[in-house]
Motif scaffolding. Structure first.
Motif, PDB file in Angstrom:
ATOM      1  N   PHE A 433       0.814  -1.212   0.000  1.00 47.06           N
ATOM      2  CA  PHE A 433       0.000   0.000   0.000  1.00 47.06           C
ATOM      3  C   PHE A 433       0.851   1.267   0.000  1.00 47.06           C
ATOM      4  O   PHE A 433       0.333   2.370   0.084  1.00 47.06           O
ATOM      5  N   GLY A 434       2.183   1.142  -0.055  1.00 47.06           N
ATOM      6  CA  GLY A 434       3.072   2.290   0.025  1.00 47.06           C
ATOM      7  C   GLY A 434       3.177   3.059  -1.279  1.00 47.06           C
ATOM      8  O   GLY A 434       2.512   2.733  -2.269  1.00 47.06           O
ATOM      9  N   PRO A 435       4.029   4.097  -1.315  1.00 50.12           N
ATOM     10  CA  PRO A 435       4.136   4.948  -2.504  1.00 50.12           C
ATOM     11  C   PRO A 435       4.466   4.175  -3.779  1.00 50.12           C
ATOM     12  O   PRO A 435       3.874   4.422  -4.832  1.00 50.12           O
ATOM     13  N   LYS A 436       5.399   3.242  -3.687  1.00 48.84           N
ATOM     14  CA  LYS A 436       5.745   2.451  -4.864  1.00 48.84           C
ATOM     15  C   LYS A 436       4.723   1.332  -5.093  1.00 48.84           C
ATOM     16  O   LYS A 436       4.374   1.015  -6.222  1.00 48.84           O
ATOM     17  N   PRO A 439       0.618   1.952  -7.198  1.00 45.19           N
ATOM     18  CA  PRO A 439       1.515   3.059  -6.884  1.00 45.19           C
ATOM     19  C   PRO A 439       0.712   4.271  -6.439  1.00 45.19           C
ATOM     20  O   PRO A 439      -0.429   4.451  -6.850  1.00 45.19           O
ATOM     21  N   GLY A 440       1.355   5.097  -5.641  1.00 39.34           N
ATOM     22  CA  GLY A 440       0.622   6.145  -4.960  1.00 39.34           C
ATOM     23  C   GLY A 440       0.050   5.545  -3.703  1.00 39.34           C
ATOM     24  O   GLY A 440      -0.671   4.555  -3.744  1.00 39.34           O
ATOM     25  N   THR A 441       0.387   6.084  -2.558  1.00 40.65           N
ATOM     26  CA  THR A 441       0.039   5.473  -1.283  1.00 40.65           C
ATOM     27  C   THR A 441      -1.469   5.207  -1.169  1.00 40.65           C
ATOM     28  O   THR A 441      -2.279   6.101  -1.372  1.00 40.65           O
ATOM     29  N   VAL A 442      -1.812   3.958  -0.829  1.00 39.80           N
ATOM     30  CA  VAL A 442      -3.217   3.607  -0.639  1.00 39.80           C
ATOM     31  C   VAL A 442      -3.667   4.091   0.734  1.00 39.80           C
ATOM     32  O   VAL A 442      -2.981   3.891   1.739  1.00 39.80           O
ATOM     33  N   GLU A 486       9.414  -2.342  -1.789  1.00 41.66           N
ATOM     34  CA  GLU A 486      10.867  -2.170  -1.780  1.00 41.66           C
ATOM     35  C   GLU A 486      11.568  -3.379  -1.166  1.00 41.66           C
ATOM     36  O   GLU A 486      12.760  -3.321  -0.856  1.00 41.66           O
ATOM     37  N   GLY A 487      10.836  -4.469  -1.001  1.00 46.37           N
ATOM     38  CA  GLY A 487      11.412  -5.669  -0.417  1.00 46.37           C
ATOM     39  C   GLY A 487      11.283  -5.745   1.084  1.00 46.37           C
ATOM     40  O   GLY A 487      11.895  -6.608   1.721  1.00 46.37           O
TER      41      GLY A 487
END
Length: 559
Positions: A433-436, A439-442, A486-487
């Motif tokens: 759900f993050g920026p990446k 995409p775009g923070t949920v 991002e892992g």
């Protein structure tokens, strides 16, 4: 004044600009004055912004009277309760950075000398401060103010009640007529949400950074007090241009430290950390906001308990003296020599300020909590940290262990609430759900509000790399870093895994064997980068990690 906007007569740029502006009725004498942008995010889409046209007119009048030439410019107007309807609210965070770039195009493209930014809903205040830091032209932020609530069946209500009672409706505890009645009465006037959410938090932090006129936040939207601060900003911007005081001389490392202290003392929004970090990045200040929160959260007491952290309302904080009174209460912990847009130091601004109500802004020795209401936690599930509004966690629930319930979307989790599929003792996990990853923070805040409305706030925890609302309450851990895309280990959680939350020790851990995690990691397949032509696709390719404030990059030390 030696103004960059005064172009060399006879050049192409001078000639075509003069032709345009003379056609608009601008006189020759005015063309030599400081040229100032009034950055207005007025919009008819959201009540947050509907009053800003009047504010812009008041600012313009004062700029002219002080010897400047105002130009109103418009930007996007992201509203958390309107712009969230499409794409699971993925447009909200990216719009913050869209506004920053929009301002750059208009102010730098026209070589204007300064700007007054009219800040209202959640994303506009950080965007305006980010733009001020990036462009480093004299800037004053005008706070748009908070909205009034109303009365429903003899009970005081606001938009926060609507948000939470959606969960009560989903759980069958409230019928549609009752929910509809709330929507009829929850908002009574323009401005931002009435709780200590992200908007009011960032308004207060803008004042803590020295970028507003003293006494700007919180303030009732459209009130005479709010309009007078706007008029003062119109006068102040001309003086700032004359004196050459720029945002990078105001928003220093010490000013950011002051803002973090205030944020912790009021138990501000969980989203404030990423916004402060983003402002610092754009300003070129080498400061680790997350590290400051981690270090200072055990030292700074919580002196306010405004909803959702306690029973007080934001108008109570306003009447008690607002940000200026909070700063005065904390003066022994602040850098008082930092400059403000008044041209005076913070110490001078606070010299005669007193707290109007000790029950709302308590003395340090009688604080609501001996430590801050906002903190950073780490652990195997959040190696780079995660943000918790501990001031809104139910008493006695600081330690929580439960089995993971993993959902791919917020809607799936909400359906589980409605179907009785989420039980006490479980940890709801929303990853990717993050920026990446969006995409775009949920925007995961609707789920947390629904849990509150369903009566599960003290029985269920939520862990996510998505965005939470500053109005959320309960056992909520947000902005988990690194994000799953991002892992980050949050992407390795499986249904039924044991998650251990210890907010006293400030830890959040995944209790799974290391060999099992390694096996899961080896099977992880990175999602392909999106290729569609969309603002969210462009954002996905450019956005930096949450730890860098999720600014757009690449950002180098040379910029």
């Amino acid at each position: 004044m030696n103004l960059r906007s005064n172009l060399t007569p006879g050049t192409t740029e001078w000639a075509v600009r003069r032709a345009q502006w003379r056609a608009m009725g601008i006189q020759d004498a005015d063309l030599e004055k400081p040229k100032i942008a009034i950055v207005n995010s007025s919009s008819q889409l959201s009540i947050c912004f509907t009053h800003l046209d009047e504010v812009a007119r008041e600012v313009a009048t004062e700029i002219r009277a002080a010897g400047g030439l105002p130009f109103e410019i418009r930007t996007a107007a992201p509203s958390d309760f309107i712009t969230s309807a499409g794409r699971q609210a993925r447009y909200l965070m990216p719009t913050r950075d869209l506004v920053v770039n929009d301002i750059e195009v208009q102010v730098e493209g026209a070589l204007l000398d300064g700007m007054v930014c009219l800040s209202s809903c959640d994303k506009t205040t950080p965007a305006h401060l980010m733009a001020a830091g990036r462009l480093d032209v004299p800037t004053v932020v005008v706070i748009g103010g908070y909205q009034a609530g109303g009365m429903c069946e003899g009970v005081r209500v606001d938009i926060d009640d609507v948000y939470e009672q959606v969960g009560a409706y989903a759980a069958g505890k409230l019928d549609l007529a009752g929910l509809t009645a709330l929507t009829e009465h929850a908002v009574d006037g323009p401005g931002v949400c009435a709780g200590l959410g992200t908007a009011n938090t960032m308004h207060i932090l803008a004042e803590a950074l020295g970028m507003t006129m003293p006494g700007s936040a919180p303030v009732r939207a459209g009130s005479e007090a709010m309009l007078e601060r706007a008029r003062a900003a119109g006068r102040a911007i001309v003086a700032l241009i004359a004196n050459g005081q720029r945002p990078r001389a105001t928003m220093t490392r010490e000013a950011f430290e002051n803002a973090v202290v205030v944020d912790l003392a009021i138990a501000g929004s969980v989203n404030s950390a990423r916004h402060l970090q983003a402002i610092a990045v754009e300003t070129g200040v080498d400061v680790d906001i997350y590290g400051l929160i981690e270090r200072l959260s055990l030292e700074v007491p919580m002196v306010c308990a405004v909803r959702p952290n306690g029973l007080h309302h934001v108008d109570d904080l306003d009447r008690a003296g607002g940000a200026r009174a909070v700063l005065a209460r904390l003066r022994d912990r602040l850098h008082l020599d930092v400059m403000t847009v008044t041209g005076r130091s913070l110490g001078d601004v606070l010299a005669d300020v007193e707290v109007e109500d000790d029950t709302v802004i308590r003395p340090l020795a009688k604080a609501f909590r001996p430590t801050s209401g906002l903190t950073l936690v780490r652990g195997s599930l959040a190696p780079d940290g995660a943000i918790v509004k501990i001031g809104a966690v139910p008493a006695g629930r600081e330690r929580f262990t439960g089995g993971a319930r993993v959902f791919a979307t917020e809607d799936d989790a909400k359906r589980a609430i409605a179907d009785g599929g989420i039980a006490g003792g479980e940890v709801v996990v929303l990853a990717g759900f993050g920026p990446k990853g969006g995409p775009g923070t949920v925007f995961a805040a609707g789920l947390v509000a629904a849990l509150n409305g369903a009566g599960l706030a003290s029985e269920v925890a939520v862990v996510t790399d998505g965005e939470l609302s500053g109005l959320n309450r309960g056992i909520t851990i947000g902005q988990v870093m690194p994000e799953a895309a991002e892992g980050g280990p949050l992407g390795l959680v499986r249904e039924g895994d044991t998650i251990v939350i210890d907010l006293i020790e400030r830890r959040v851990d995944l209790d799974v064997d290391a060999a099992e995690l390694a096996a899961r990691r080896s099977l992880r397949v990175e999602p392909p980068l999106p290729t569609s032509r969309s603002w969210l696709t462009f954002y996905r390719h450019l956005v930096q990690p949450l730890s860098a404030g999720a600014v757009l990059g690449p950002v180098t030390s040379d910029e």
